[in-house]
Design an enzyme around this catalytic site. Structure first.
Site, PDB file in Angstrom:
ATOM      1  CD  GLU A  60      -1.426  -2.481   1.602  1.00  0.00           C
ATOM      2  OE1 GLU A  60      -0.297  -2.525   2.149  1.00  0.00           O
ATOM      3  OE2 GLU A  60      -2.114  -3.500   1.386  1.00  0.00           O
ATOM      4  CG  HIS A 130     -11.628  -7.844   6.202  1.00  0.00           C
ATOM      5  ND1 HIS A 130     -10.915  -8.622   7.055  1.00  0.00           N
ATOM      6  CD2 HIS A 130     -11.043  -7.987   4.989  1.00  0.00           C
ATOM      7  CE1 HIS A 130      -9.939  -9.235   6.398  1.00  0.00           C
ATOM      8  NE2 HIS A 130      -9.985  -8.866   5.140  1.00  0.00           N
TER       9      HIS A 130
END
Lengths: 325, 411
Positions: A60, A130
């Site tokens: 990322e 999540h």
């Protein structure tokens, strides 16, 4: 108009942007051939080639660092971070680079063309990693814009505006609604304004404010309250940064009450900022304290997800407390 | 040079030879180092048909140890198959199988001591089973019930068990890699005859944490085994879109770390490589990197369908290299396998998994009070306040929160 779910609307916006401007490039983990783990980038590689839609290595910080460089060169990157929970390795690139490029160079260099897309939010049995709603972390960074759509129509118009806006935009997509939210979306190109809230429904007794997937939660709570004779004004904030203090304040001056709902933990959440500003602007109009219905100050749990969520029932109870204060 | 009041010294004056610039050879020609300059071969003991390469180093392994590995492989196959099924039936929300990688995971775990810490990524249920995690424990975690020592807070397969030295799994990729260096450093400082093994995939090796972790471990001489399962895919992204260098092994050399590349579908090779790595790491106080070349025969998880990103033909090529079948052939060649007994074991395991699943799904989740525990060592005032409000709310709408409303205790 075509019926689309939110993923299709996002996909449609990306196709629109890539067709119109060949400098638009879409990349991230699994976004290429596979079309992203949620399929938001389906067929883009097929249609626009590997040079403009591609998989990146799994990093990322690399994705956003690369995107910053690409944006500063003048291209128009739309970088995907697969889950909002995984954006933090890129935090340094976003906080110290994306947001500060323009300021530190006296406006010579910018990452203004960058859009970062990321799914966020809970209600999908995703547990700690999540489910998070990290908008408040980024709301603390001058130089970023933060945009969150509530339905497919909003998603397409706001995403197109974000890609074309000359400021870096963090575009957060409520993944709970990806397939659940379906609505009419124009096939043609259109934009919706950044930095502008939308009054979704007019009301008299209390203003309810939310964004993303929580808008339907306050709508449901408002329906319950209407049965008790409480008339609710519903506002979708749409942009977290810069946020539309004017629309919110005007509403509160009319209703005298404000309830803010967000999924993220309460402490340091964006509702805190809104409350502070609204009480400064509307102090003498307030009939009751500004109320927050938020996630708890715990990590996002799995087994206790239902209990943790700021749902319509908690919102409904808070509306009554506010009105009967 | 840093100058303090006229006294100059070079930072880090205890210069190690591995980065001493004066050791660099000189060339008077432009010397471009291309890929493939260093050849990193792959240790293989068993051929795909299970027969032994005639000149291969053999690990010392007796029948009992081999049987334990073999049974753990089959146990995991049964567990994976049943739990993928359970996910499809909607009984659990998520599952992640390790088919194809059993030799890498179980073969390496078998070479460790029970005192060694295991920091896994998320596909290492085989290592946990080998350590002695019981079926009911797997189930309690996957059904997020109150018997899970992690209290049902994470998605299925995020196991963790302090008693077995298995660190609780975290979903963000690669975060365990620098942590493993730190844990191992602590083990060394405490004088423990133990190390840390850190599992990750070739995709996670692209994260910044991988590079930070390997460099830290190397510079700080940490007894850690970095075990990379190079299984060809990070969800849909094939390894050739993940890196251009010679796999992950070549990076070990770059960080000055002793490195072994091994056939990840050859359990004897993995076992031997890990034994050797453990010996070196403990004796020399240093990290060792193992790259196991394998293939994820399973989907990434129950959330994706591999037909969207790879061909059946490609999968078939790897099916014939199946690590479990390969080991079975070797076991047979040693006459160490009683087929009747083995059949019984597999059938018994199936029954055990089904029974444990039925039991675990009946067990309550934690009481609502547990929602605020472990955020800190003790819940601060604001969490107590939020819990108290929440309990009042649940009591008002008990039918909306059926998993906890029957057990609310108002203090």
């Amino acid at each position: 108009m075509t019926k689309m779910n939110m993923l299709q609307a996002i996909n449609n916006a990306l196709i629109t942007a890539m067709t119109e401007d060949e400098k638009v490039m879409v990349f991230g983990e699994d976004v290429g051939h596979f079309g992203g783990v949620f399929r938001a980038t389906s067929n883009l590689q097929h249609q626009f080639g590997k040079g403009r839609c591609f998989n990146t290595p799994l990093t990322e910080q690399g994705i956003i660092g690369f995107a910053n460089g690409l944006a500063s060169q003048g291209s128009v990157p739309v970088a995907e971070i697969q889950f909002g929970d995984y954006i933090f390795p890129a935090f340094d690139q976003i906080v110290n680079e994306t947001a500060k490029f323009r300021y530190r160079s006296g406006g010579q260099f910018t990452c203004g063309t960058l859009t970062i897309r990321t799914p966020y939010g809970g209600g999908i049995a995703g547990g700690l990693y999540h489910s998070q709603s990290p908008e408040a972390f980024f709301a603390h960074i001058p130089g970023m814009k933060i945009v969150i759509p509530r339905n497919p129509y909003q998603a397409k118009g706001l995403l197109l505006a974000s890609i074309r806006d000359d400021n870096p935009v963090l575009f957060m997509e409520p993944k709970r609604l990806y397939r659940a939210s379906v609505g009419d979306v124009p096939e043609e190109d259109y934009e919706l304004p950044l930095g502008k809230a939308e009054v979704v429904k007019k009301g008299e007794h209390i203003s309810l404010l939310a964004w993303g997937a929580q808008v339907e939660v306050i709508e449901k709570a408002a329906e319950m309250a209407e049965n008790d004779g409480i008339s609710c004004e519903i506002i979708d904030l749409r942009s977290i940064l810069p946020w539309d203090a004017q629309t919110v304040s005007e509403s509160v001056k009319k209703t005298g009450r404000l309830l803010i709902n967000h999924e993220a933990p309460q402490t340091g959440g964006f509702a805190s900022e809104i409350s502070a500003t609204v009480q400064e602007r509307c102090f003498l109009y307030l009939e009751s304290p500004i109320t927050r219905v938020c996630g708890l100050d715990t990590p996002y749990p799995l087994a206790h997800e239902k209990e943790y969520m700021p749902d319509h029932l908690k919102t409904y109870e808070a509306i009554k407390r506010c009105v009967n204060f | 040079m840093v100058n303090f009041g006229g006294v100059g010294y070079i930072r880090g004056f205890m210069v190690d030879e591995r980065n001493h610039l004066s050791d660099v050879g000189i060339s008077h020609k432009v010397n471009v180092i291309d890929k493939g300059t260093v050849d990193i071969p792959m240790l293989q003991i068993l051929q795909p048909d299970g027969s032994v390469h005639s000149d291969a180093d053999m690990p010392e392994i007796d029948k009992e140890a081999a049987l334990k590995i073999f049974r753990t492989m089959h146990y995991i196959r049964v567990l994976d198959e049943r739990m993928v099924g359970a996910q499809r039936q909607g009984r659990i929300s998520f599952y992640l199988a390790c088919s194809g990688e059993e030799a890498s995971i179980i073969g390496s775990a078998a070479a460790l001591s029970d005192n060694d810490m295991i920091m896994s990524q998320y596909r290492e249920q085989g290592a946990l089973a080998y350590r002695g995690y019981r079926t009911e424990q797997f189930m309690n975690q996957m059904f997020s019930n109150k018997l899970d020592p992690n209290k049902g807070r994470q998605m299925p397969i995020h196991y963790g068990d302090k008693a077995l030295n298995f660190m609780t799994i975290s979903s963000p990729l690669g975060t365990q890699i620098p942590q493993a260096a730190g844990y191992a450093y602590g083990q060394k400082m405490a004088g423990n005859e133990a190390l840390t093994i850190c599992y990750f995939g070739e995709g996670a090796a692209s994260e910044g944490d991988f590079h930070a972790g390997l460099n830290m471990a190397s510079v700080l001489n940490c007894p850690v085994i970095f075990f990379c399962r190079n299984n060809g895919y990070a969800i849909s992204t094939p390894a050739n879109e993940q890196f251009s260098g010679d796999g992950i092994a070549s990076r070990g050399l770059g960080y000055g770390i002793k490195t072994i590349r091994v056939d990840g579908n050859d359990v004897l090779a993995v076992y031997l490589a890990t034994q050797k790595a453990r010996e070196i790491a403990l004796k020399e106080h240093c990290p060792v990197l193992i790259e196991a070349m394998t293939y994820r025969l399973a989907a990434h998880s129950t959330s994706d369908d591999p037909t969207g990103y790879r061909s059946k033909e490609e999968e078939q090529k790897w099916r014939v290299k199946d690590p479990v079948q390969r080991f079975e052939n070797w076991m047979k060649s040693k006459d160490w396998l009683d087929e009747e007994q083995h059949k019984q074991f597999v059938e018994q395991t199936r029954q055990e998994v089904l029974a444990a699943m039925k039991k675990a799904e009946q067990v309550d989740i934690c009481e609502i009070d547990d929602l605020i525990n472990d955020v800190y060592d003790a819940p601060p005032w604001h969490l107590k306040e939020q819990l108290s409000e929440l309990k009042k709310h649940i009591s008002l709408y008990p039918e909306a929160y059926p998993k906890t409303s029957g057990r609310i205790r108002h203090d």
